[in-house]
Write a protein that holds these residues in place. Structure first.
Motif, short mmCIF file in Angstrom:
data_model
loop_
_atom_site.label_atom_id
_atom_site.label_comp_id
_atom_site.label_asym_id
_atom_site.label_seq_id
_atom_site.Cartn_x
_atom_site.Cartn_y
_atom_site.Cartn_z
N GLY A 135 46.10 43.95 52.28
CA GLY A 135 45.10 42.96 52.16
C GLY A 135 44.30 43.20 50.99
N THR A 136 43.92 41.99 50.47
CA THR A 136 43.05 41.90 49.27
C THR A 136 42.03 41.24 49.29
OG1 THR A 136 44.34 40.18 48.25
CG2 THR A 136 45.02 42.49 47.62
N TRP A 137 40.98 41.58 48.50
CA TRP A 137 39.68 40.69 48.52
C TRP A 137 39.12 40.69 47.09
CZ3 TRP A 137 35.39 42.61 45.80
CH2 TRP A 137 34.52 41.95 45.75
N ILE A 138 38.81 39.39 46.59
CA ILE A 138 38.33 39.18 45.31
C ILE A 138 36.93 38.47 45.39
CG2 ILE A 138 40.54 39.26 43.94
CD1 ILE A 138 40.15 36.10 43.95
N GLY A 139 36.00 38.81 44.54
CA GLY A 139 34.50 38.35 44.65
C GLY A 139 33.78 38.98 43.49
N TYR A 140 32.51 38.63 43.35
CA TYR A 140 31.77 39.25 42.49
C TYR A 140 30.73 40.28 43.26
CZ TYR A 140 32.47 35.28 39.13
OH TYR A 140 33.24 34.11 38.29
N ASP A 141 30.52 41.26 42.40
CA ASP A 141 29.71 42.37 42.93
C ASP A 141 28.31 41.83 43.52
OD1 ASP A 141 31.21 44.63 42.94
OD2 ASP A 141 30.82 45.02 40.71
N THR A 142 27.80 40.91 42.79
CA THR A 142 26.47 40.09 43.01
C THR A 142 26.95 39.00 43.84
OG1 THR A 142 25.27 41.11 41.47
CG2 THR A 142 24.16 39.11 42.40
N PRO A 143 26.96 38.73 45.02
CA PRO A 143 27.77 37.65 45.63
C PRO A 143 27.44 36.46 44.83
CG PRO A 143 26.92 38.92 47.27
CD PRO A 143 26.43 39.41 46.13
N LYS A 144 28.29 35.58 44.16
CA LYS A 144 28.37 34.12 43.73
C LYS A 144 29.63 33.58 43.89
CE LYS A 144 26.82 35.77 39.90
NZ LYS A 144 26.97 37.32 39.96
N PRO A 145 29.56 32.17 43.75
CA PRO A 145 30.90 31.42 43.95
C PRO A 145 31.92 31.95 43.06
CG PRO A 145 28.80 29.88 44.32
CD PRO A 145 28.54 31.15 43.82
N ILE A 146 33.20 32.02 43.54
CA ILE A 146 34.31 31.96 42.70
C ILE A 146 34.71 30.70 42.45
CG2 ILE A 146 36.58 32.88 42.69
CD1 ILE A 146 36.12 34.39 45.33
N GLU A 147 35.03 30.57 40.96
CA GLU A 147 35.67 29.20 40.57
C GLU A 147 36.73 29.00 41.36
OE1 GLU A 147 35.89 29.39 35.83
OE2 GLU A 147 36.20 31.36 36.65
N GLN A 148 36.58 27.74 42.00
CA GLN A 148 37.62 26.95 42.85
C GLN A 148 39.01 26.78 42.26
OE1 GLN A 148 36.45 23.97 45.77
NE2 GLN A 148 34.20 24.39 45.46
N ASN A 149 39.12 26.49 40.67
CA ASN A 149 40.15 26.26 40.09
C ASN A 149 39.75 27.19 38.81
OD1 ASN A 149 42.40 24.37 41.45
ND2 ASN A 149 40.23 23.65 41.73
N TYR A 150 40.81 27.84 38.21
CA TYR A 150 41.13 28.56 37.11
C TYR A 150 42.36 28.60 36.68
CZ TYR A 150 40.35 32.54 33.92
OH TYR A 150 40.17 33.38 32.55
N LYS A 151 42.67 28.38 35.25
CA LYS A 151 44.04 28.42 34.74
C LYS A 151 45.09 27.74 35.78
CE LYS A 151 43.43 32.29 31.80
NZ LYS A 151 44.02 33.79 31.49
N GLY A 152 44.57 26.42 36.37
CA GLY A 152 45.71 25.76 37.17
C GLY A 152 45.86 26.44 38.59
N LEU A 153 45.19 27.19 39.15
CA LEU A 153 45.26 27.89 40.36
C LEU A 153 43.88 27.74 41.10
CD1 LEU A 153 47.51 30.95 39.68
CD2 LEU A 153 48.12 28.67 40.57
N SER A 154 43.98 27.64 42.62
CA SER A 154 42.77 27.60 43.45
C SER A 154 42.53 29.09 43.57
CB SER A 154 43.07 26.78 44.54
OG SER A 154 43.76 27.60 45.23
N TYR A 155 41.21 29.28 44.17
CA TYR A 155 40.88 30.74 44.24
C TYR A 155 41.58 31.26 45.34
CZ TYR A 155 39.05 29.08 48.74
OH TYR A 155 38.74 28.34 49.81
N SER A 156 42.07 30.82 46.36
CA SER A 156 42.97 31.16 47.21
C SER A 156 44.20 31.61 46.72
CB SER A 156 43.01 30.16 48.55
OG SER A 156 43.78 30.77 49.53
N LYS A 157 44.86 30.60 45.92
CA LYS A 157 46.15 30.82 45.56
C LYS A 157 46.04 32.14 44.44
CE LYS A 157 48.54 26.36 46.21
NZ LYS A 157 49.29 25.31 45.44
N ARG A 158 45.22 32.15 43.83
CA ARG A 158 44.79 33.30 42.65
C ARG A 158 44.94 34.53 43.36
NH1 ARG A 158 40.57 30.12 40.60
NH2 ARG A 158 39.09 31.59 41.07
#
Length: 962
Positions: free
Chosen positions: A659-682
């Protein structure tokens, strides 16, 4: 004879008789005095010896008589650095300690070192019995006379006693005990045992990392980068000279191990040692000269990365876990239980500190489960991954000034790989940069786990309790609980859906409803059984916990560990990293033992796995197939935190769970799209890249050829997609039959009765029971939903129920009746407006009256004014008909529930329509007669002015073409 004799004596004696007589008297007196002095001296010496012996005895009177075992324990009781190993006994490094020491046997020490030490520190080592009286007397004389040169009188045996049993205190009391114990030690130990112990305990200054070192092995490695057995003559002499002034002669500073500018003190001491080795016959003149020419500076070892430098996340994690293991052992020896430790923070901290000291200085060998190759490759992937997202500004307090400042905070990552059957933690990713943030995001960071909670807390417990199965039908419609109005991702709703589909697409509403059905049966207890340790009191009653909204959160390790329960046929096996702990002598002080906890039945575990297969095959993790370089029987779940603050993905195959998790240490929204990929696909892409490199190292572990095996007690059954019950004939005829797997204990037994077949009329898009006055042509017949289905799905109105029926072909024939008849408003419908023709399509507008059930279309053929009904159109149908291209005239009337018609619409003509045939061309007389006749006949073509056509209507036509 006497006379001759006397004469003879006179001739040869220079003294006369009186002189001789006087000499004899003097000789006797002197002799007696000498004898007296000798007797007095002997008496004095005996007295002094007695006094000395008495004084010595008084100095050692408190020293206990030590047995062999006691002295052995004291001599070998020296601190030794603990070592850490990856899996398969692959060396990682030493844990940090106050002093770096590594035990070594005498046969593994260079003979040059032994000779150098003996030549320098104790040249009579193999001859004396622990002390050298001559040396002691010399040292005492130098002490009493305060001589400028103090040569010392301690043998190696005495130095060993001082280092291991006594202190460095300078006093006659300590010296007397040292002599006594040295004599006793020589009775118990062989010379080789003494020199071996000495070489393992003596301080040798610092190593190239600036750490304090003791013992010849640590000195050899830390100064010259070689094993103790491989030290040459010059190196041996340099090291042998260090104990006299370890930190004065060491070549390394305490500033990170930098080499000192001036090495002369240590080199001069080395020359002294070499001189003594040469004079003692240990080396030849040639060897002596070669050693003098040896370049010490050029052969010093470079600074070596420590485990903390190379593996900071791993090293600190190992230290913490070992501390807790030893802490519990120490506390139990003192009569405390682990529960008592956890309840008393002071007691916990006390024993944790004791354990920390224990593991740093007692030379443990710590064996972990971490696969070095997989771990190394995963760190590389995490460091090089380019799709985390953008850094975001974060205001923090400066630790030095206390002032607020803004820093750029990156997206962090945590990942854990566990072997299902054993619980071994094969690898993990603790973060992107330990120097920036030392929090271990795999084992320490607690974050809400989003929708990965759904199989753990909702669907698996509900199936275990018999409240749900993969084919259970749930209404995904707007829903509220007090002021809380949860929504699905994307905001839409999906009507009646199965639990399988709801999990596959991660619908929130069905998950909440399913959770509420078991909330009174303590579903959170399942999380407890699966190792969740961060649960708070509010979590037990918070319905949003079903969506992963935890008070504190859960670590990646615990979340992944819980998912492995499904792969283990419903048994929870606690993950672990420490395989065993043993002493340097191989004595095992801790060995991990696997413990299993029954959480779910094998049937529930398999059904959950099978549902999560769909998540990967065609659900929210469908992109995974395009990212993985290998195939396996994967089952998993994605998860998103509130406001996109966390992104999760956990998946299992029969061998491992990752399992993997990604996010900011200080909780804040992850970019929904970045370099053509959604946050979930990233996150899924990162997960896949980490798995791909692990597979490169160990394909047998990562890609088992077997699939999850279906246990007994599971059957496939068909059900009605309206209710989840057994399909009735009407359900089958409506095309609403689905099939899925069921636990045989919870197979549906009731036949669906939510459908009925009957007649109805549709008014304003609502179906009503047929009133007696309704025109037969507008009465429809088909499969209808009973209103009881409202109660089953907790729906408040028919309008809400209609949202349950997606606009798909198999649902299209279903109708929901209001359960009451439609009333007549007592008047004719208003005139139809908007009639028009486009090509061959005749259309009109909807009548605004609330009792209109349909429309009739009337047509008159060319050269005719006789209109006949040619079509009847239900009010719920498309308001249009297709007409031919032949000349004709049309009008439309609305028909209400009582059968009354509206007045005709405007006339719509098609082609060269004429109400009658044109007459032949007439003569002038015929035209004159015709004009006279026309003056009398003012008739004209027009539609009937009553509510009925002037001819009987034709047969009913409900088709949309004429």
């Amino acid at each position: 004879m006497m006379k001759k004799k006397d004469e003879k004596l006179r001739r040869f004696t220079p003294f006369n008789k009186d002189v001789v007589k006087g000499f004899r008297i003097s000789y006797n007196v002197i002799g007696n005095l000498l004898l007296l002095f000798l007797v007095i001296g002997l008496i004095g010496m005996c007295f002094a010896g007695g006094v000395g012996a008495g004084y010595f005895a008084s100095l050692v009177k408190d020293e206990p008589i030590r047995s062999f075992e006691v002295m052995k324990n004291d001599i070998y009781n020296y601190e030794e650095s603990s070592e850490v190993y990856f899996a398969n006994n692959v060396y990682l490094g030493k844990l940090s300690a106050d002093i770096d020491r590594e035990e070594v046997k005498l046969e593994d020490i260079s003979e040059h070192v032994i000779n150098a030490v003996i030549a320098t520190e104790d040249e009579l080592f193999y001859e004396h019995e622990g002390v050298v009286p001559k040396a002691i007397m010399r040292a005492l004389f130098q002490e009493f006379t305060n001589a400028a040169v103090q040569t010392g009188g301690s043998t190696l045996t005495q130095q060993l006693i001082k280092n291991q049993i006594l202190t460095n205190e300078v006093s006659f009391d300590r010296k007397a005990k040292e002599i006594l114990l040295a004599l006793r030690l020589e009775k118990f130990f062989e010379k080789d045992e003494i020199i071996e112990a000495y070489l393992n305990v003596t301080d040798f200054g610092r190593n190239s990392n600036g750490r304090n070192i003791a013992g010849i092995q640590a000195a050899a490695k830390g100064i010259f980068g070689v094993e103790a057995k491989n030290l040459n003559i010059a190196q041996s002499a340099f090291i042998a000279g260090l104990p006299q002034s370890p930190f004065g002669y060491t070549p390394f500073s305490n500033d990170g191990g930098a080499i000192k500018d001036n090495l002369d003190p240590g080199i001069n001491r080395m020359k002294t040692v070499l001189s003594r080795m040469y004079s003692g016959g240990y080396i030849t003149k040639a060897e002596y000269q070669d050693a003098l020419a040896y370049d010490i500076r050029a052969n010093l070892t470079a600074k070596k990365p420590t485990p903390i430098d190379e593996y900071p996340y791993l090293t600190y994690e190992v230290e913490d876990r070992v501390n807790k293991i030893i802490m519990v052992q120490l506390a139990k020896k003192d009569g405390y239980t682990e529960e008592e430790l956890n309840k008393d923070s002071d007691l916990y901290n006390q024993y944790y500190s004791l354990a920390d000291d224990e593991i740093r200085h007692n030379g443990y060998r710590i064996h972990t489960t971490i696969n070095k190759e997989i771990y190394d490759k995963m760190q590389d992937v995490a460091a090089q991954y380019e799709y985390y997202g953008s850094d975001k500004p974060q205001e923090v307090k400066d630790p030095d000034t206390g002032e607020l400042k803004t820093v750029q905070e990156p997206v962090e990552v945590g990942g854990v790989l566990i072997e299902n059957s054993t619980g071994k933690m094969i690898s993990f990713v603790g973060g992107r940069d330990f120097d920036r943030e030392n929090l271990n995001h795999a084992t320490q960071a607690e974050r809400p786990n989003g929708s990965t909670m759904k199989p753990l807390l909702v669907y698996a417990p509900a199936m275990e309790l018999g409240k749900s199965q993969p084919g259970s039908v749930i209404a995904d419609v707007p829903f509220s609980l007090g002021k809380w109005k949860p929504k699905n991702y994307g905001g839409g709703y999906h009507g009646l859906t199965s639990a399988r589909t709801a999990l596959k697409h991660s619908y929130n509403i069905p998950a909440i409803k399913t959770y509420m059905s078991i909330l009174n049966q303590n579903p959170v207890s399942y999380l407890e059984k699966m190792g969740f340790t961060s649960l708070q009191e509010a979590d037990y009653t918070n319905v949003s916990l079903s969506l992963g909204a935890m008070e504190k959160g859960v670590t990646v390790e615990e979340n992944v560990n819980a998912f492995a329960t499904f792969a283990n046929n419903g048994k929870f096996i606690d993950a672990y990293m420490i395989e065993k702990i043993e002493t340097s002598n191989g004595e095992i002080v801790f060995q991990h033992e696997k413990a299993e906890t029954n959480v779910f039945s094998a049937q529930t575990a398999y059904l959950t796995i099978d549902m999560m297969r769909d998540v990967i095959s065609s659900g929210t993790a469908a992109s995974l197939k395009g990212y993985l370089s290998f195939s396996a029987d994967w089952a998993g779940k994605t998860g998103t935190g509130q406001d996109y603050k966390d992104a999760w993905f956990v998946a299992s195959n029969p061998s491992v769970t990752f399992g993997t998790w990604i996010g900011y240490d200080t909780p804040k929204p992850i970019e929904q799209n970045y370099k053509g990929l959604s946050y979930s696909k990233r996150n899924i892409l990162l997960w896949a890249k980490l798995m791909n490199v692990a597979h490169d190292v160990n394909p047998e572990l990562l890609a088992p050829k077997t699939r999850f095996q279906k246990p007994g007690g599971i059957v496939s059954r068909s059900y009605c997609a309206l209710t989840g019950e057994l399909a009735s004939d009407l359900c089958s005829s409506a095309g609403l039959v689905a099939s899925d797997l069921f636990n045989v204990k919870y197979v549906p037994t009731k036949v669906d009765d939510s459908l009925t077949k009957g007649k109805y009329v549709v008014v304003k898009d609502q179906a009503y029971q047929v009133p007696s006055s309704a025109p037969a042509e507008f009465v429809q017949q088909g499969v209808m939903l009973k209103k009881d289905i409202l109660k089953k799905h907790g729906i408040n109105s028919v309008q809400d129920l209609k949202r349950l029926l997606p606009n798909t072909a198999k649902w299209g024939n279903l109708v929901v009746t209001e359960g009451k008849s439609i009333g007549d408003n007592g008047s004719n419908p208003s005139q139809v407006s908007g009639a028009s023709i486009s090509g061959s399509k005749l259309s009109w507008g909807s009548n605004p009256d609330n009792d209109v059930v349909g429309y009739r279309v009337y047509a008159a053929a060319n050269y005719s004014t006789s209109y006949k009904k040619v079509a009847s159109i239900h009010a719920s149908s498309t308001l249009s008909v297709t007409v031919g291209s032949s000349p004709a005239a049309y009008y439309i009337v609305a028909v209400d529930v009582a059968g009354r018609e509206s007045s005709p619409s405007n006339i719509i003509k098609v082609g060269e329509y004429a109400d009658k045939k044109p007459e032949p061309v007439a003569t002038e007389n015929e035209k004159s007669n015709k004009d006279n006749k026309d003056n009398k006949d003012n008739s004209q073509t027009k539609p009937p002015n009553n509510d009925k056509p002037n001819t009987p209507p034709a047969a009913d036509k409900t088709a949309e073409s004429i």
